[in-house]
Design a protein around this motif. Structure first.
Motif, PDB file in Angstrom:
ATOM      1  N   GLU A   1     -33.398  -1.508 102.143  1.00  0.00           N
ATOM      2  CA  GLU A   1     -32.991  -2.520 101.017  1.00  0.00           C
ATOM      3  C   GLU A   1     -31.716  -2.679 101.109  1.00  0.00           C
ATOM      4  OE1 GLU A   1     -33.197  -2.366  96.362  1.00  0.00           O
ATOM      5  OE2 GLU A   1     -34.914  -1.430  97.314  1.00  0.00           O
ATOM      6  N   THR A   2     -30.689  -2.024 101.338  1.00  0.00           N
ATOM      7  CA  THR A   2     -29.090  -2.175 101.222  1.00  0.00           C
ATOM      8  C   THR A   2     -28.779  -2.668 102.328  1.00  0.00           C
ATOM      9  OG1 THR A   2     -29.051   0.212 101.433  1.00  0.00           O
ATOM     10  CG2 THR A   2     -28.895  -0.606  99.155  1.00  0.00           C
ATOM     11  N   GLU A   3     -29.521  -2.857 103.535  1.00  0.00           N
ATOM     12  CA  GLU A   3     -29.018  -3.418 104.581  1.00  0.00           C
ATOM     13  C   GLU A   3     -27.697  -2.833 105.365  1.00  0.00           C
ATOM     14  OE1 GLU A   3     -29.106  -7.604 103.785  1.00  0.00           O
ATOM     15  OE2 GLU A   3     -31.148  -7.542 103.999  1.00  0.00           O
ATOM     16  N   LEU A   4     -27.755  -1.566 105.484  1.00  0.00           N
ATOM     17  CA  LEU A   4     -26.872  -0.869 106.043  1.00  0.00           C
ATOM     18  C   LEU A   4     -26.559  -1.330 107.422  1.00  0.00           C
ATOM     19  CD1 LEU A   4     -27.233   2.900 104.705  1.00  0.00           C
ATOM     20  CD2 LEU A   4     -26.079   0.836 103.742  1.00  0.00           C
ATOM     21  N   PRO A   5     -25.062  -1.286 108.127  1.00  0.00           N
ATOM     22  CA  PRO A   5     -24.808  -1.506 109.426  1.00  0.00           C
ATOM     23  C   PRO A   5     -25.743  -0.480 110.166  1.00  0.00           C
ATOM     24  CG  PRO A   5     -22.994  -1.515 108.160  1.00  0.00           C
ATOM     25  CD  PRO A   5     -23.965  -1.169 107.185  1.00  0.00           C
ATOM     26  N   ALA A   6     -25.825  -0.859 111.412  1.00  0.00           N
ATOM     27  CA  ALA A   6     -26.914  -0.037 112.217  1.00  0.00           C
ATOM     28  C   ALA A   6     -26.156   1.389 112.827  1.00  0.00           C
ATOM     29  CB  ALA A   6     -27.267  -0.794 113.524  1.00  0.00           C
ATOM     30  N   ASP A   7     -25.023   1.198 112.779  1.00  0.00           N
ATOM     31  CA  ASP A   7     -24.228   2.477 113.346  1.00  0.00           C
ATOM     32  C   ASP A   7     -24.280   3.242 112.313  1.00  0.00           C
ATOM     33  OD1 ASP A   7     -22.580   0.697 112.180  1.00  0.00           O
ATOM     34  OD2 ASP A   7     -20.709   1.063 113.568  1.00  0.00           O
TER      35      ASP A   7
ATOM     36  N   GLN B   1     -21.283   5.947 117.892  1.00  0.00           N
ATOM     37  CA  GLN B   1     -21.651   7.006 116.885  1.00  0.00           C
ATOM     38  C   GLN B   1     -20.342   7.249 115.799  1.00  0.00           C
ATOM     39  OE1 GLN B   1     -24.412   8.459 116.592  1.00  0.00           O
ATOM     40  NE2 GLN B   1     -24.360   9.554 114.817  1.00  0.00           N
ATOM     41  N   ILE B   2     -20.733   6.951 114.480  1.00  0.00           N
ATOM     42  CA  ILE B   2     -19.796   7.135 113.501  1.00  0.00           C
ATOM     43  C   ILE B   2     -20.021   8.587 113.108  1.00  0.00           C
ATOM     44  CG2 ILE B   2     -18.969   6.394 111.230  1.00  0.00           C
ATOM     45  CD1 ILE B   2     -20.216   3.760 111.881  1.00  0.00           C
ATOM     46  N   ALA B   3     -18.915   9.210 112.717  1.00  0.00           N
ATOM     47  CA  ALA B   3     -18.730  10.507 112.183  1.00  0.00           C
ATOM     48  C   ALA B   3     -19.144  10.570 110.666  1.00  0.00           C
ATOM     49  CB  ALA B   3     -17.687  11.359 112.102  1.00  0.00           C
ATOM     50  N   VAL B   4     -19.909  11.605 110.402  1.00  0.00           N
ATOM     51  CA  VAL B   4     -20.513  11.636 109.054  1.00  0.00           C
ATOM     52  C   VAL B   4     -19.180  11.454 108.067  1.00  0.00           C
ATOM     53  CG1 VAL B   4     -21.370  13.075 107.168  1.00  0.00           C
ATOM     54  CG2 VAL B   4     -22.601  12.951 109.317  1.00  0.00           C
ATOM     55  N   GLU B   5     -18.097  12.006 108.208  1.00  0.00           N
ATOM     56  CA  GLU B   5     -16.859  11.846 107.437  1.00  0.00           C
ATOM     57  C   GLU B   5     -16.237  10.593 107.494  1.00  0.00           C
ATOM     58  OE1 GLU B   5     -17.272  14.257 109.840  1.00  0.00           O
ATOM     59  OE2 GLU B   5     -18.088  15.876 108.825  1.00  0.00           O
ATOM     60  N   GLU B   6     -16.697   9.823 108.152  1.00  0.00           N
ATOM     61  CA  GLU B   6     -16.096   8.376 108.391  1.00  0.00           C
ATOM     62  C   GLU B   6     -16.950   7.498 107.607  1.00  0.00           C
ATOM     63  OE1 GLU B   6     -15.474   7.526 112.463  1.00  0.00           O
ATOM     64  OE2 GLU B   6     -14.023   9.205 112.643  1.00  0.00           O
ATOM     65  N   ILE B   7     -18.213   7.663 107.008  1.00  0.00           N
ATOM     66  CA  ILE B   7     -19.409   6.889 106.655  1.00  0.00           C
ATOM     67  C   ILE B   7     -18.697   6.239 105.164  1.00  0.00           C
ATOM     68  CG2 ILE B   7     -21.302   6.805 105.232  1.00  0.00           C
ATOM     69  CD1 ILE B   7     -21.698   6.831 108.151  1.00  0.00           C
ATOM     70  N   TYR B   8     -17.886   6.894 104.482  1.00  0.00           N
ATOM     71  CA  TYR B   8     -17.266   6.323 103.314  1.00  0.00           C
ATOM     72  C   TYR B   8     -16.418   5.072 103.472  1.00  0.00           C
ATOM     73  CZ  TYR B   8     -14.908   6.005  98.759  1.00  0.00           C
ATOM     74  OH  TYR B   8     -14.688   5.592  97.456  1.00  0.00           O
ATOM     75  N   ASP B   9     -15.683   5.374 104.744  1.00  0.00           N
ATOM     76  CA  ASP B   9     -14.493   4.255 104.901  1.00  0.00           C
ATOM     77  C   ASP B   9     -15.512   3.064 105.495  1.00  0.00           C
ATOM     78  OD1 ASP B   9     -12.390   5.932 104.365  1.00  0.00           O
ATOM     79  OD2 ASP B   9     -12.360   6.734 106.541  1.00  0.00           O
ATOM     80  N   HIS B  10     -16.609   3.209 105.968  1.00  0.00           N
ATOM     81  CA  HIS B  10     -17.229   1.928 106.365  1.00  0.00           C
ATOM     82  C   HIS B  10     -18.154   1.357 105.210  1.00  0.00           C
ATOM     83  CE1 HIS B  10     -16.515   2.467 110.783  1.00  0.00           C
ATOM     84  NE2 HIS B  10     -16.604   3.678 110.673  1.00  0.00           N
ATOM     85  N   LEU B  11     -18.451   2.100 104.316  1.00  0.00           N
ATOM     86  CA  LEU B  11     -19.185   1.739 103.352  1.00  0.00           C
ATOM     87  C   LEU B  11     -18.515   1.166 101.924  1.00  0.00           C
ATOM     88  CD1 LEU B  11     -22.792   3.590 103.655  1.00  0.00           C
ATOM     89  CD2 LEU B  11     -22.122   1.306 104.586  1.00  0.00           C
TER      90      LEU B  11
END
Length: 128
Positions: free
Chosen positions: A101-107, A3-13
């Motif tokens: 549509e934007t094909e986000l990573p599953a996690d 699980q990725i924390a909400v506050e870490e999403i920006y770093d992933h996307l």
């Protein structure tokens, strides 16, 4: 899958992918019979910008939203709009379509689905 924390999403996307997600979402809103009437026809660009800036801030990116608009106060900002279960469900449907549509990573998608589900439900302010 971890699980990725909400506050870490920006770093992933990153900001570009978030912008793509929001643009895809608003493409759906512009033709939707439930959500389109909630948006001033001449301010879709502004609405898109505000949602992007809110998500950048909330998902761990730069705090520009707070600098420009202050505390999110989401329930207050959405009070003028009749948000019932149908509007909430349609918002989720269009956001899920945008995530497809934007094909986000599953996690990332798993975390965002939960986050958006909670936020959309929180903003319901009408019984029907």
């Amino acid at each position: 899958m971890s699980q990725i924390a909400v506050e870490e999403i920006y770093d992933h996307l990153g900001e570009v992918k978030l912008q793509q997600l929001i643009a895809a979402f608003y493409q759906g809103v512009k033709t939707d019979e439930i959500l389109k009437p909630m948006y001033p026809a001449d301010d879709f660009e502004g609405a898109e910008y505000r949602l992007k800036e809110f998500l950048v801030y909330r998902l761990g990116g730069p705090q520009r939203y707070l600098d420009e608009r202050g505390h999110p106060a989401l329930r207050m900002r959405h009070a003028p709009f009749a948000i019932n279960q149908s509007a909430r469900d349609r918002w989720m449907e269009l956001m899920n379509n945008a995530m497809d549509e934007t094909e986000l990573p599953a996690d990332v998608r798993q975390t965002l689905e939960s986050f958006f589900d909670q936020m959309a439900t929180f903003l319901i302010n009408r019984a029907n």
